[in-house]
Scaffold this motif. Sequence first.
Motif, mmCIF file in Angstrom:
data_model
loop_
_atom_site.group_PDB
_atom_site.id
_atom_site.type_symbol
_atom_site.label_atom_id
_atom_site.label_comp_id
_atom_site.label_asym_id
_atom_site.label_seq_id
_atom_site.Cartn_x
_atom_site.Cartn_y
_atom_site.Cartn_z
ATOM 1 N N THR A 33 0.829 -1.200 0.000
ATOM 2 C CA THR A 33 0.000 0.000 0.000
ATOM 3 C C THR A 33 0.865 1.252 0.000
ATOM 4 O OG1 THR A 33 -1.701 -1.247 1.172
ATOM 5 C CG2 THR A 33 -1.969 1.140 1.109
ATOM 6 N N VAL A 34 2.007 1.204 0.671
ATOM 7 C CA VAL A 34 2.964 2.323 0.611
ATOM 8 C C VAL A 34 3.476 2.475 -0.825
ATOM 9 C CG1 VAL A 34 5.239 3.128 1.382
ATOM 10 C CG2 VAL A 34 3.590 2.230 3.047
ATOM 11 N N ASP A 35 3.707 1.369 -1.509
ATOM 12 C CA ASP A 35 4.136 1.405 -2.905
ATOM 13 C C ASP A 35 3.047 2.030 -3.789
ATOM 14 O OD1 ASP A 35 5.815 0.859 -5.148
ATOM 15 O OD2 ASP A 35 4.732 -1.020 -5.499
ATOM 16 N N ARG A 130 -3.974 7.213 3.994
ATOM 17 C CA ARG A 130 -4.705 6.814 5.203
ATOM 18 C C ARG A 130 -4.851 5.293 5.277
ATOM 19 N NH1 ARG A 130 -4.383 10.408 9.128
ATOM 20 N NH2 ARG A 130 -5.501 12.331 8.737
ATOM 21 N N ARG A 131 -5.073 4.661 4.125
ATOM 22 C CA ARG A 131 -5.171 3.200 4.116
ATOM 23 C C ARG A 131 -3.826 2.579 4.474
ATOM 24 N NH1 ARG A 131 -4.827 0.143 -0.561
ATOM 25 N NH2 ARG A 131 -5.743 1.841 -1.765
ATOM 26 N N ALA A 132 -2.740 3.136 3.924
ATOM 27 C CA ALA A 132 -1.404 2.639 4.272
ATOM 28 C C ALA A 132 -1.169 2.766 5.770
ATOM 29 C CB ALA A 132 -0.334 3.403 3.495
ATOM 30 N N GLU A 133 -1.575 3.888 6.334
ATOM 31 C CA GLU A 133 -1.438 4.100 7.780
ATOM 32 C C GLU A 133 -2.219 3.037 8.552
ATOM 33 O OE1 GLU A 133 -2.119 7.689 11.036
ATOM 34 O OE2 GLU A 133 -3.151 7.790 9.101
ATOM 35 N N ARG A 134 -3.441 2.756 8.120
ATOM 36 C CA ARG A 134 -4.245 1.735 8.809
ATOM 37 C C ARG A 134 -3.591 0.363 8.708
ATOM 38 N NH1 ARG A 134 -8.305 4.529 6.001
ATOM 39 N NH2 ARG A 134 -8.589 2.797 4.545
ATOM 40 N N ARG A 135 -3.039 0.032 7.545
ATOM 41 C CA ARG A 135 -2.374 -1.267 7.378
ATOM 42 C C ARG A 135 -1.144 -1.362 8.279
ATOM 43 N NH1 ARG A 135 -6.605 -1.833 5.109
ATOM 44 N NH2 ARG A 135 -6.956 -2.729 3.063
ATOM 45 N N VAL A 136 -0.381 -0.287 8.362
ATOM 46 C CA VAL A 136 0.817 -0.280 9.197
ATOM 47 C C VAL A 136 0.439 -0.398 10.670
ATOM 48 C CG1 VAL A 136 2.756 1.163 9.953
ATOM 49 C CG2 VAL A 136 2.280 0.893 7.507
ATOM 50 N N ILE A 137 -0.608 0.292 11.089
ATOM 51 C CA ILE A 137 -1.056 0.203 12.484
ATOM 52 C C ILE A 137 -1.529 -1.212 12.794
ATOM 53 C CG2 ILE A 137 -2.850 0.975 14.095
ATOM 54 C CD1 ILE A 137 -2.520 3.785 12.771
ATOM 55 N N GLU A 147 7.866 3.328 15.096
ATOM 56 C CA GLU A 147 6.886 4.368 15.423
ATOM 57 C C GLU A 147 6.958 5.523 14.429
ATOM 58 O OE1 GLU A 147 7.610 6.990 18.914
ATOM 59 O OE2 GLU A 147 5.688 6.210 19.603
ATOM 60 N N GLU A 148 8.155 5.810 13.934
ATOM 61 C CA GLU A 148 8.347 6.909 12.993
ATOM 62 C C GLU A 148 7.596 6.670 11.688
ATOM 63 O OE1 GLU A 148 10.827 5.573 14.763
ATOM 64 O OE2 GLU A 148 11.532 7.258 15.969
ATOM 65 N N VAL A 149 7.424 5.402 11.293
ATOM 66 C CA VAL A 149 6.677 5.088 10.074
ATOM 67 C C VAL A 149 5.225 5.520 10.231
ATOM 68 C CG1 VAL A 149 5.800 3.202 8.631
ATOM 69 C CG2 VAL A 149 8.197 3.212 9.337
ATOM 70 N N VAL A 150 4.619 5.179 11.365
ATOM 71 C CA VAL A 150 3.223 5.549 11.625
ATOM 72 C C VAL A 150 3.087 7.067 11.657
ATOM 73 C CG1 VAL A 150 1.312 5.396 13.265
ATOM 74 C CG2 VAL A 150 2.773 3.407 12.866
ATOM 75 N N ILE A 151 3.998 7.735 12.343
ATOM 76 C CA ILE A 151 3.947 9.193 12.456
ATOM 77 C C ILE A 151 4.096 9.833 11.079
ATOM 78 C CG2 ILE A 151 5.138 11.231 13.378
ATOM 79 C CD1 ILE A 151 5.846 9.451 15.843
ATOM 80 N N TYR A 152 5.034 9.337 10.281
ATOM 81 C CA TYR A 152 5.257 9.907 8.956
ATOM 82 C C TYR A 152 4.005 9.781 8.091
ATOM 83 C CZ TYR A 152 7.321 11.227 4.545
ATOM 84 O OH TYR A 152 7.577 11.866 3.360
#
Length: 181
Positions: A33-35, A130-137, A147-152
């Motif tokens: 999803t980040v890709d 936002r979807r990438a953030e949800r997947r990472v969380i 944690e920096e990935v989520v914050i970014y």
Amino acid sequence: MKVYTKTGDQGKTSLLGGTRMLKSDLRIEAYGTVDELNSYLGLLRDQEVNVGLRSELIEVQNYLFVIGADLATDPSKTKVKKPPVTNVAVRELEVAIDRMDEELPPMKFFVLPGGHPSVSFGHVARTVCRRAERRVIALAQEEEVSEEVVIYLNRLSDYLFVLCRWMGLKLEIDEVPWVPR
């Protein structure tokens, strides 16, 4: 070097460090999803209205590759060489948000996405972010994630929202307010 390796033909892929896992794994979904988000950033970078932001958007894309590498690494493989995930990139986004926000009128209502193809592309990028953030969380609930990935990713979605408003301003597009029935 051939593009195809046939190693994924059975539905598995390799993380950095060699760990094999199903392509349906949450970790693969997160960096995939980040890709996808990175591809939308490329589309935004190609918009004429963003000609002055191209180097900034390239920096964001480069950092998304750093995040992708971080997510594509098995946390148990501590000797894998990869670029570091740092909070410096978050600060750079905040500076860019503040810079664009200075030009914008204050928000007085929720804004409906759209008004111009460039703005619409930006809102699609924002929602993919936002979807990438949800997947990472979701991944972070099961495995170690920086944690920096989520914050970014959270800050990047803010950046993309402000970028959409800024593009609308530059394109002289009126923001359409959400009017609840």
